[in-house]
Design an enzyme around this catalytic site. Sequence first.
Site, short mmCIF file in Angstrom:
data_model
loop_
_atom_site.label_atom_id
_atom_site.label_comp_id
_atom_site.label_asym_id
_atom_site.label_seq_id
_atom_site.Cartn_x
_atom_site.Cartn_y
_atom_site.Cartn_z
N HIS A 80 0.82 -1.22 0.00
CA HIS A 80 0.00 0.00 0.00
C HIS A 80 0.85 1.27 0.00
O HIS A 80 0.36 2.35 -0.33
CB HIS A 80 -0.99 0.00 1.17
CG HIS A 80 -0.40 0.25 2.51
ND1 HIS A 80 -0.10 -0.75 3.41
CD2 HIS A 80 -0.05 1.41 3.14
CE1 HIS A 80 0.39 -0.22 4.52
NE2 HIS A 80 0.44 1.09 4.38
N ASP A 117 0.07 -7.59 1.22
CA ASP A 117 0.55 -6.23 1.44
C ASP A 117 2.08 -6.17 1.45
O ASP A 117 2.68 -5.46 2.25
CB ASP A 117 -0.02 -5.64 2.73
CG ASP A 117 0.06 -4.10 2.75
OD1 ASP A 117 0.28 -3.51 1.68
OD2 ASP A 117 -0.07 -3.52 3.84
N SER A 156 4.60 2.47 8.01
CA SER A 156 4.24 1.34 7.15
C SER A 156 5.43 0.88 6.33
O SER A 156 6.09 1.68 5.66
CB SER A 156 3.09 1.72 6.21
OG SER A 156 1.90 1.88 6.92
#
Length: 491
Positions: A137, A167, A240
């Site tokens: 992402h 992911d 992230s």
Amino acid sequence: MTSSHSNMKRPSRLVLALIAAGMLGGAGATYFNGTPATAASPLASQEQPLVQSATLPDFAQIAQRYGDTVVNISVRGLKQNAVQPGISPDDPLFDFFKRFPNPNGPESSQQQGPLPIFGQGSGFIVSPDGLILTNAHVVREASEVVVKLNNRKEYQATVLGSDPKTDIAVLKIDAKNLPSAPLGNPNELQVGEWVLAIGSPFGFENSVTAGVVSAKHRSLPDDSFVPFIQTDVAVNPGNSGGPLFNSKGEVVGINAQIFSQTGGYQGLSFAIPIDLANKIKTEIVATGQASHARLGVAVQEVNQTLADSFKLDKPEGALVSSVDTASPAEKAGLQAGDIILRADGKPIVASGDLPALIGTAKPGQDMTLEIWRQGEVLKRTARLGNIDKDIVTNAQKTNAVGEGRLGLALRPLQPEEQREAQVQNGMLVEQVRGSAALAGVQPGDVLIGINGVRVNNIEQIQDTVKLAKKSVALLVQRNGRKIFLPVRIVG
């Protein structure tokens, strides 16, 4: 008077804390003014605590040694713009909002075409020749990816591949002799163990935060393929894709998600286990993409009421609520009402354990399933297929409670109703009350099974209810979807 009372209490608490710290310090011995406490201490006769001492990991050393392996990732891209930003043209309120001027100016409300997007995230180097792991992402919709090292050097990165299902994304920069992070074994992690995150929260590069492992093998609603590591490490937007280190300085996970009502950290952080990420990386480097296996079932949690209904000793396993036509599961002989207890010898405790195992297996692989059916343990072997989209989902979880009789008014389906529902047998629910109503059964549902057995007539249902001690599991179909609903039987 109240204020002075309050002020008097604080020092006493502090003294008690200091005394407690003194008693628990060291390796079990207590020292006062440099003199070890002897057996004459009144504490000596008490039972020794389970943990005599605890040593904190050297966070500073881990950060110093491996901080250079963590990178900051900046992305740019283009995203298609609607006429009114934030409102889709398909939205019923689109025409309404279009009548009002945009606060950003008249030109912005009428702007057509794509809009530039910008984003930041983290990543880490896994090989000296410039391979970098991050979240999918982070680089989604990116047309340009810039990687900044800890020494502030910047590189244009190539996205070798991205796997939205787990992911995971793999980047490559043109560099050599880079420091790389060692990879650990997340299976050796223990709940309560210290872990450390390094990343760029809100753009603050190479920030270090620490916490403990809160849980393992967490299944989240939107990521059934990943058995997440849950921690209480402070993770925020920008973290992230960054690494999660264990106390040895080994990467055991990739920080990917938080659960929050504010958009910021609230104590629930989730990391992708590094063994899964490394498997995906290997596939992407070799083929440019990752493949995932498919069994072809929908599963739901087994709670205590369902366990009682199916005569299971404990509420564990994945209850099969439906089997896809011509799927590997159907070919292997799986049926709605089966409870999968093990897959390739690994226990299925929660229903989310099954999709995580299957999603990370190889298509074409034979998987041995241990199932519970009608009070017997059976074994079935399924040759897994290749999934194109995520159709292995957790069915809606039900926590049904209720008392009294079953409380259903049923009638056989008419031929046209059978064709519409695409079932051969079944009973239409016309009225609901009592335990069935509390369990979530609704008028219009089609009852197609009870306790894992297909429903053929009213008498069969009545006989099953008479023999039930605590509860029955009703398999109902609603709007084309099948789900088990446990209904308690009292009296």
